[in-house]
Design an enzyme around this catalytic site. Structure first.
Site: not given
Length: 245
Positions: A140, A153
């Site tokens: 990401s 995350y």
């Protein structure tokens, strides 16, 4: 699309919907037979059924070593080999360092980080037996910069980035290429975990001024899996509309 992946066997985790489903469709369109794994049984089975004899769905908890052993064994039993692994399965629960629920923090590490580690661990031997392969780990932009309110995350996605580079070195002698893809703000159900204003701010901070499409991530993955990327390993492909510029 093309026949770049004709004869290849691919396994895509988290493949039932969103980016994962787009990757499944693209790899199949490029000639691969695809094993779709996910915990979402109905959606995963429907997608695999749409691929006909070229598809197989397997229920799969990527944080489970036993599940990985079972899934890889089933892949080899059905298709005889494994050439491509896309570690796409991931979860996102926002939470600040001081008050993020610990069960959610731990689960993000287990799915996003440990699940990717286990995937590479279990794919190495069958890919070596096949003469090589390609692994693509979905990280990401959160694996490249910090995001307040998303420590678990972000930490897990930075870990994916680091593991990718290490695996690329370790597996290169076996002709197994390992790369990571770093999506920006993509139009998937995961964005529903954010307040609308967060997603709107993400769009405004993107030079192309829109959300990305799952198919645009899938295109990058397909390229990394194919012959045109034969000299690409340990690389990061950022698909974010310019957000990280």
């Amino acid at each position: 699309m093309s026949t770049a992946l004709q004869g290849k066997i691919a396994l895509v985790t988290g493949g039932a919907r969103g980016i994962g489903a787009a990757i499944v469709r693209r790899l199949h369109a490029d000639g691969a037979r695809v094993v779709v794994t996910d915990l979402l049984e109905a959606e995963g089975q429907a997608l695999a059924a749409a691929l006909g004899e070229d598809g197989l769905f397997l229920k799969h908890d990527v944080s489970s070593d036993a599940d990985w052993a079972r899934v890889v064994a089933a892949t080899l039993e059905r298709f005889g080999r494994l050439d491509i692994l896309v570690n796409n399965a991931g979860i996102y629960h926002p939470g600040r360092i001081e008050d993020g629920p610990l069960d959610q923090v731990q689960r993000q590490f287990l799915v996003n980080q440990f699940g990717t580690y286990l995937g590479m661990r279990h794919a190495a031997a069958p890919m070596r037996a096949a003469g090589g392969g390609a692994i693509v780990n979905i990280s990401s932009i959160a694996g490249q910069v910090g995001f307040p309110g998303a420590a678990a995350y972000v930490g897990s996605k930075w870990a994916v980035r680091g593991m990718t580079k290490t695996a690329a070195i370790e597996l290169a002698p076996d002709h197994i290429r390992v790369n990571s893809v770093h999506p920006g703000f993509i139009d998937t159900p995961m964005l529903e975990n954010n307040p609308p204003e967060t997603n709107q701010a993400g769009i405004e901070a993107t030079p192309l001024k829109r959300l990305g499409k799952p198919e645009e991530i899938a295109a990058a993955v397909a390229w990394l899996c194919g012959p045109d990327a034969a000299f690409v390993t340990g690389s990061e492909v950022t698909v974010d509309g310019g957000w990280t510029l």
